[in-house]
Write a protein that holds these residues in place. Structure first.
Motif, mmCIF file in Angstrom:
data_model
loop_
_atom_site.group_PDB
_atom_site.id
_atom_site.type_symbol
_atom_site.label_atom_id
_atom_site.label_comp_id
_atom_site.label_asym_id
_atom_site.label_seq_id
_atom_site.Cartn_x
_atom_site.Cartn_y
_atom_site.Cartn_z
ATOM 1 N N GLU A 171 23.800 -43.332 -9.732
ATOM 2 C CA GLU A 171 23.370 -41.986 -10.566
ATOM 3 C C GLU A 171 22.915 -42.516 -11.996
ATOM 4 O OE1 GLU A 171 26.410 -38.991 -10.815
ATOM 5 O OE2 GLU A 171 26.896 -39.191 -8.860
ATOM 6 N N ARG A 172 21.788 -41.914 -12.569
ATOM 7 C CA ARG A 172 21.555 -41.985 -14.033
ATOM 8 C C ARG A 172 21.460 -40.704 -14.861
ATOM 9 N NH1 ARG A 172 18.575 -46.752 -12.676
ATOM 10 N NH2 ARG A 172 20.388 -48.291 -12.013
ATOM 11 N N LEU A 173 21.585 -41.004 -16.125
ATOM 12 C CA LEU A 173 21.385 -39.981 -17.157
ATOM 13 C C LEU A 173 19.932 -39.714 -17.209
ATOM 14 C CD1 LEU A 173 24.447 -40.869 -19.256
ATOM 15 C CD2 LEU A 173 24.440 -39.028 -17.604
ATOM 16 N N PHE A 174 19.546 -38.530 -17.262
ATOM 17 C CA PHE A 174 18.333 -37.915 -17.830
ATOM 18 C C PHE A 174 18.533 -36.792 -18.934
ATOM 19 C CE2 PHE A 174 17.418 -39.814 -13.909
ATOM 20 C CZ PHE A 174 16.300 -40.857 -14.040
ATOM 21 N N TRP A 175 17.733 -36.639 -20.042
ATOM 22 C CA TRP A 175 17.652 -35.551 -20.976
ATOM 23 C C TRP A 175 17.029 -34.475 -20.177
ATOM 24 C CZ3 TRP A 175 20.628 -35.088 -25.037
ATOM 25 C CH2 TRP A 175 21.020 -36.265 -25.474
ATOM 26 N N VAL A 176 17.654 -33.300 -20.186
ATOM 27 C CA VAL A 176 17.262 -31.943 -19.722
ATOM 28 C C VAL A 176 17.325 -31.170 -20.767
ATOM 29 C CG1 VAL A 176 17.590 -30.292 -18.041
ATOM 30 C CG2 VAL A 176 18.488 -32.586 -17.515
ATOM 31 N N GLU A 177 15.975 -30.502 -20.999
ATOM 32 C CA GLU A 177 15.723 -29.002 -21.970
ATOM 33 C C GLU A 177 15.164 -27.895 -21.537
ATOM 34 O OE1 GLU A 177 13.161 -30.153 -24.954
ATOM 35 O OE2 GLU A 177 11.468 -30.899 -23.831
ATOM 36 N N LEU A 178 15.626 -26.684 -22.256
ATOM 37 C CA LEU A 178 15.109 -25.452 -21.524
ATOM 38 C C LEU A 178 13.551 -25.476 -22.083
ATOM 39 C CD1 LEU A 178 17.495 -22.653 -22.072
ATOM 40 C CD2 LEU A 178 16.834 -23.792 -19.964
ATOM 41 N N VAL A 179 12.719 -25.334 -21.180
ATOM 42 C CA VAL A 179 11.327 -25.096 -21.723
ATOM 43 C C VAL A 179 10.681 -23.752 -21.190
ATOM 44 C CG1 VAL A 179 9.058 -26.022 -20.903
ATOM 45 C CG2 VAL A 179 11.108 -27.709 -21.495
ATOM 46 N N GLN A 180 9.991 -23.001 -21.947
ATOM 47 C CA GLN A 180 9.673 -21.878 -21.551
ATOM 48 C C GLN A 180 8.138 -21.865 -21.270
ATOM 49 O OE1 GLN A 180 9.203 -19.082 -25.065
ATOM 50 N NE2 GLN A 180 9.174 -17.137 -23.834
ATOM 51 N N LYS A 181 7.946 -21.249 -19.801
ATOM 52 C CA LYS A 181 6.987 -21.255 -19.077
ATOM 53 C C LYS A 181 6.429 -19.680 -18.693
ATOM 54 C CE LYS A 181 6.518 -25.874 -17.007
ATOM 55 N NZ LYS A 181 7.322 -26.495 -16.012
ATOM 56 N N ALA A 182 5.547 -19.296 -19.648
ATOM 57 C CA ALA A 182 5.090 -17.891 -19.458
ATOM 58 C C ALA A 182 6.462 -17.169 -20.034
ATOM 59 C CB ALA A 182 4.550 -17.304 -18.018
ATOM 60 N N SER A 183 6.876 -16.186 -19.253
ATOM 61 C CA SER A 183 8.101 -15.405 -19.824
ATOM 62 C C SER A 183 9.402 -15.962 -19.231
ATOM 63 C CB SER A 183 7.804 -13.897 -19.391
ATOM 64 O OG SER A 183 8.192 -13.886 -17.999
ATOM 65 N N LYS A 184 9.420 -17.120 -18.386
ATOM 66 C CA LYS A 184 10.541 -17.771 -17.841
ATOM 67 C C LYS A 184 10.878 -19.007 -18.467
ATOM 68 C CE LYS A 184 12.204 -17.493 -13.535
ATOM 69 N NZ LYS A 184 12.749 -16.352 -13.676
ATOM 70 N N PHE A 185 12.122 -19.139 -18.536
ATOM 71 C CA PHE A 185 12.923 -20.450 -19.094
ATOM 72 C C PHE A 185 13.275 -21.196 -18.111
ATOM 73 C CE2 PHE A 185 12.925 -18.215 -23.135
ATOM 74 C CZ PHE A 185 12.887 -19.083 -24.234
ATOM 75 N N LEU A 186 12.944 -22.513 -18.099
ATOM 76 C CA LEU A 186 13.494 -23.496 -16.770
ATOM 77 C C LEU A 186 13.764 -24.680 -17.568
ATOM 78 C CD1 LEU A 186 10.181 -23.033 -14.894
ATOM 79 C CD2 LEU A 186 12.458 -22.042 -14.279
ATOM 80 N N PRO A 187 15.053 -25.033 -16.728
ATOM 81 C CA PRO A 187 15.200 -26.585 -17.252
ATOM 82 C C PRO A 187 14.535 -27.640 -16.853
ATOM 83 C CG PRO A 187 16.816 -25.856 -15.438
ATOM 84 C CD PRO A 187 15.832 -24.541 -15.735
ATOM 85 N N GLN A 188 14.085 -28.267 -17.738
ATOM 86 C CA GLN A 188 13.154 -29.270 -17.372
ATOM 87 C C GLN A 188 13.804 -30.814 -17.687
ATOM 88 O OE1 GLN A 188 8.985 -28.420 -17.702
ATOM 89 N NE2 GLN A 188 8.826 -30.215 -19.156
ATOM 90 N N VAL A 189 13.469 -31.604 -16.654
ATOM 91 C CA VAL A 189 14.084 -32.982 -16.821
ATOM 92 C C VAL A 189 12.912 -34.035 -17.288
ATOM 93 C CG1 VAL A 189 15.334 -34.634 -15.466
ATOM 94 C CG2 VAL A 189 15.317 -32.507 -14.749
ATOM 95 N N ASP A 190 13.433 -34.787 -18.095
ATOM 96 C CA ASP A 190 12.654 -35.714 -18.693
ATOM 97 C C ASP A 190 12.773 -37.201 -18.033
ATOM 98 O OD1 ASP A 190 10.866 -37.296 -20.217
ATOM 99 O OD2 ASP A 190 12.134 -37.652 -22.111
#
Ligand SMILES: [Zn+2]
Ligand SMILES: [Zn+2]
Length: 189
Positions: free
Chosen positions: A72-91
């Motif tokens: 297992e490894r750690l990655f940063w995740v942030e909420l990203v807005q795509k059109a009118s939806k917010f999605l968690p995006q992994v870096d």
């Protein structure tokens, strides 16, 4: 009782835990903000816990992802807005490990491990070279390991086992290929 996990990035109302997802308390007034708890499960993070969601709503959070069996490894995740939806995006841009597995046959930069491949660390600059871990899986072969990738990058070829038409396992050479990452050598067996 539904517990509050933070503030809705769309309307500012409370985001609450609704069992299988986190949703905005303002949905009756038309706010459709919601994040499924299992929305990152396909990437190797089974459930977004309330604590993790709280941090995510504040900006970003480091989550652990299962990248192969037992690792297992750690990655940063942030909420990203795509059109009118917010999605968690992994870096995943930093790669899974900082460790270089060899040089990119296309541009010479370091090859690092990504969730699905061993690929060029300069992909953001346009280099698409990648050796996919499941390259020989559809031929009955195993997932390519980090050791396989290292050897392939160093020697230009490795010996792998695949399932033949007669269902028996046989050895073939897997060659480094700058366009496809790797390809099987059927001429020379
Ligand atoms: Zn809202
Ligand atoms: Zn490259």
């Amino acid at each position: 009782m539904q517990s509050k996990v933070g503030k809705c990035p769309k309307c500012g109302k409370a985001v609450v835990d609704r069992g299988s997802f986190y949703g905005c308390a303002g949905f009756v007034k038309g706010c459709d903000f919601s994040i499924g708890k299992s929305s990152l499960s396909h990437l190797g993070h089974p459930t977004i816990t309330p604590k993790e969601m709280r941090a995510l709503l504040k900006g970003s959070v480091q989550l652990s992802f299962k990248i192969s069996s037992g690792i297992e490894r750690l990655f940063w995740v942030e909420l990203v807005q795509k059109a009118s939806k917010f999605l968690p995006q992994v870096d995943f841009t930093a790669g899974i490990a900082a460790e270089s597995l060899g040089s990119c046959p296309v541009c010479g930069a370091d090859i690092v491990e990504y969730p699905l491949s061993y690929g060029c660390s300069k992909w953001e600059e346009g280099c698409e070279f990648a050796i996919f871990k499941d390259s020989i899986k559809k031929f009955g072969g195993k997932m390519l390991t980090k050791k396989d990738a290292k050897e392939l990058l160093k020697n230009g070829q490795i010996e792998v086992k695949i399932r033949g038409f007669d269902k028996k396992m046989k050895k073939v050479n897997l060659l480094l290929d700058s366009e496809f990452g790797c390809r099987m050598d059927f001429k020379n067996r």
